[in-house]
Design an enzyme around this catalytic site. Structure first.
Site, PDB file in Angstrom:
ATOM      1  N   LYS A 144      22.868   4.845  -1.851  1.00  0.00           N
ATOM      2  CA  LYS A 144      24.046   4.529  -2.656  1.00  0.00           C
ATOM      3  C   LYS A 144      25.039   5.662  -2.457  1.00  0.00           C
ATOM      4  O   LYS A 144      24.666   6.832  -2.589  1.00  0.00           O
ATOM      5  CB  LYS A 144      23.671   4.436  -4.143  1.00  0.00           C
ATOM      6  CG  LYS A 144      22.806   3.231  -4.476  1.00  0.00           C
ATOM      7  CD  LYS A 144      22.438   3.159  -5.960  1.00  0.00           C
ATOM      8  CE  LYS A 144      21.651   1.880  -6.238  1.00  0.00           C
ATOM      9  NZ  LYS A 144      21.030   1.831  -7.548  1.00  0.00           N
ATOM     10  N   ASP A 190      18.369   2.921 -13.224  1.00  0.00           N
ATOM     11  CA  ASP A 190      19.695   2.488 -13.680  1.00  0.00           C
ATOM     12  C   ASP A 190      19.692   1.094 -14.320  1.00  0.00           C
ATOM     13  O   ASP A 190      20.744   0.574 -14.678  1.00  0.00           O
ATOM     14  CB  ASP A 190      20.758   2.594 -12.566  1.00  0.00           C
ATOM     15  CG  ASP A 190      20.423   1.754 -11.348  1.00  0.00           C
ATOM     16  OD1 ASP A 190      19.443   0.993 -11.391  1.00  0.00           O
ATOM     17  OD2 ASP A 190      21.151   1.883 -10.344  1.00  0.00           O
ATOM     18  N   SER A 194      21.640  -8.268 -15.379  1.00  0.00           N
ATOM     19  CA  SER A 194      20.634  -7.591 -14.555  1.00  0.00           C
ATOM     20  C   SER A 194      20.071  -6.318 -15.176  1.00  0.00           C
ATOM     21  O   SER A 194      19.195  -5.688 -14.599  1.00  0.00           O
ATOM     22  CB  SER A 194      21.266  -7.217 -13.219  1.00  0.00           C
ATOM     23  OG  SER A 194      22.323  -6.296 -13.448  1.00  0.00           O
TER      24      SER A 194
HETATM   25 ZN   LIG Z   1      18.352   0.412  -9.754  1.00  0.00          ZN
END
Ligand SMILES: [Zn+2]
Length: 449
Positions: A111, A239, A320
């Site tokens: 990322k 996260d 999500s």
């Molecule tokens: Zn994640």
């Protein structure tokens, strides 16, 4: 060279040795370093998750980025939000996190960040173009290694006030949230039981995805057996959050958001909350009922972070399990911090977690249903379906695919940004009606597939 397929919408991801190897990370380091240098920027905070392939890939990234003249602060093996925290705390220009989030152990990825914003979509393609052109900045950067964990933990602990100790089980999924969340909760005087909290890149117990019921089953059983108040599950890089109540029932993403939203609006009347198009009508109605302004937006953590900044919104979230809080916090998706905020809410009442949303109307909804559709066709199919609904006079929100609203429910069809599928979801006041809406939408999809 590099396999361009690994550059996806929001991040870089692939199977190690098949799609990605040390050579690729060396090039990603050089490409991202050059991307920053061309903007007159030169500092990078770097972290990685506990996958077995991470250390070697990270090392290759470092070598590449140093050769472009960028300076790197390597914060070691951490959760993704700790990397975001480091970008803020150290004030670096960019950030890179070697992780494949909840993907199986043979995967890895990366990322990239510009400040606290994601480098994604076109900008991520620009990094790829730099690599493909092979025109890299040159220089000799410096590498500093530091550990920011204690600083991060202390920052979160100092911002949370519990009214009483809460009993909670944390399932770290052997991902990177495990070393942080239980420690934070113990310092807040909670009674904590740890499950799978040692990072293990082979993920020996279950895939670290707290939105999938079967991966939350161990946690559900443990909460019921221990007679604890709730269980919290984290994804592989920390996260995304999942929650089970004291009965062992899983709360889905929009229910977690709903509970957090009620607390946020009680403290911050009239504020706007962003949620993605997959969320339940109940969430939007409830925000409105409590005097807030709901804003429906595109799915995708990078999209939502950008929209929040644009609109000056402090609270946003996705189905999500990505939740973003700029209220009392730094605005990025940190499931470790969000867990602490959730537990702060639990500490304000003695009522069981299962009762929090008991006043909400009963809705029947499907999980996400995926329909296979080729990448070069999926956006066109969605556009055609959307157009047909609009032409027929339906109430359609087209911010991300088509969300068709009826007086008693809704249906969604959108193209996945990351895989060759159409994502659909349906919700209504009765099961029969939900199936009716599903048949209507699927009928149109099938016409254009
Ligand atoms: Zn994640």
């Amino acid at each position: 060279m590099i396999n361009p397929q690994v550059f996806r919408q929001y991040d870089i991801r692939g199977i190690v040795d098949e799609d990605l190897n040390e050579e690729s990370y060396y090039l990603i380091g050089k490409g991202f370093g050059t991307y920053l240098r061309r903007r007159g920027l030169s500092t990078i905070a770097l972290g990685g998750d506990a996958r077995l392939s991470t250390p070697a890939l990270k090392k290759a990234f470092i070598q590449g980025a140093l050769e472009t003249g960028c300076n790197i602060s390597d914060i070691g093996i951490v959760a993704t939000p700790v990397l975001y925290y480091a970008i803020w705390k150290l004030g670096t220009d960019g950030g890179a996190m070697v992780t494949a989030s909840h993907n199986p152990s043979q995967y890895n990825g990366c990322k990239l960040n510009l400040g606290l914003g994601s480098v994604y979509a076109e900008e991520l393609q620009n990094v790829l173009k730099i690599i493909q052109a092979g025109e890299f900045a040159t220089g000799r950067g410096e590498l500093a290694c530091l550990n920011i964990d204690e600083d991060y933990i202390g920052y979160i602990v100092s911002g949370i006030k519990l009214e009483r100790p809460v009993q909670v089980i944390v399932d770290g999924g052997n991902g990177m949230g495990g070393p942080y969340l239980p420690e934070i909760l113990r310092r807040l005087d909670c009674e904590v039981i740890e499950m799978y909290c040692e990072p293990d890149g082979t993920f020996p117990n279950h895939h670290p995805d707290p939105t999938i019921e079967k991966y939350m089953a161990d946690l559900s059983r443990a909460v019921v057996a221990a007679e604890y108040e709730l269980g919290i599950g984290l994804d592989g890089d920390g996260d995304r959050i999942g929650v089970v109540d004291e009965k062992g029932r899983m709360l889905v993403g929009d229910q977690i958001l709903n509970i957090l939203a009620r607390d946020y609006l009680a403290q911050n009347p009239g504020k706007t909350i962003i949620a993605d198009v997959k969320c339940s009508k109940n969430l939007y109605d409830d925000i409105r009922k409590r005097g807030g302004i709901p804003m429906m937006y595109k799915t995708g953590h990078a999209n939502i972070k950008m929209k929040m900044k644009e609109e000056g919104v402090e609270f946003a979230g996705e189905m999500s399990g990505h939740v973003f809080l700029a209220d009392r916090y730094l605005g990025f998706d940190d499931a470790i911090y969000v867990s602490a905020r959730f537990i702060e809410i639990v500490s304000k009442t003695k009522a069981p977690v299962s009762s929090y949303l008991a006043d909400q109307p009963k809705m029947y909804n499907t999980p996400e249903i995926h329909i296979k559709c080729a990448d070069d066709r999926k956006f066109e199919v969605v556009a055609q379906v959307c157009n047909e609904f609009k032409t027929e006079g339906y109430d359609v929100n087209d911010i991300d695919g088509a969300r068709i609203t009826f007086s008693d429910g809704w249906g969604l069809v959108r193209a996945s940004n990351t895989t060759p599928v159409l994502v659909t979801r349906y919700e209504a006041e009765s099961e029969a009606r939900m199936n009716e809406i599903r048949e209507l939408v699927e009928g149109k999809i099938n016409k254009y597939l």
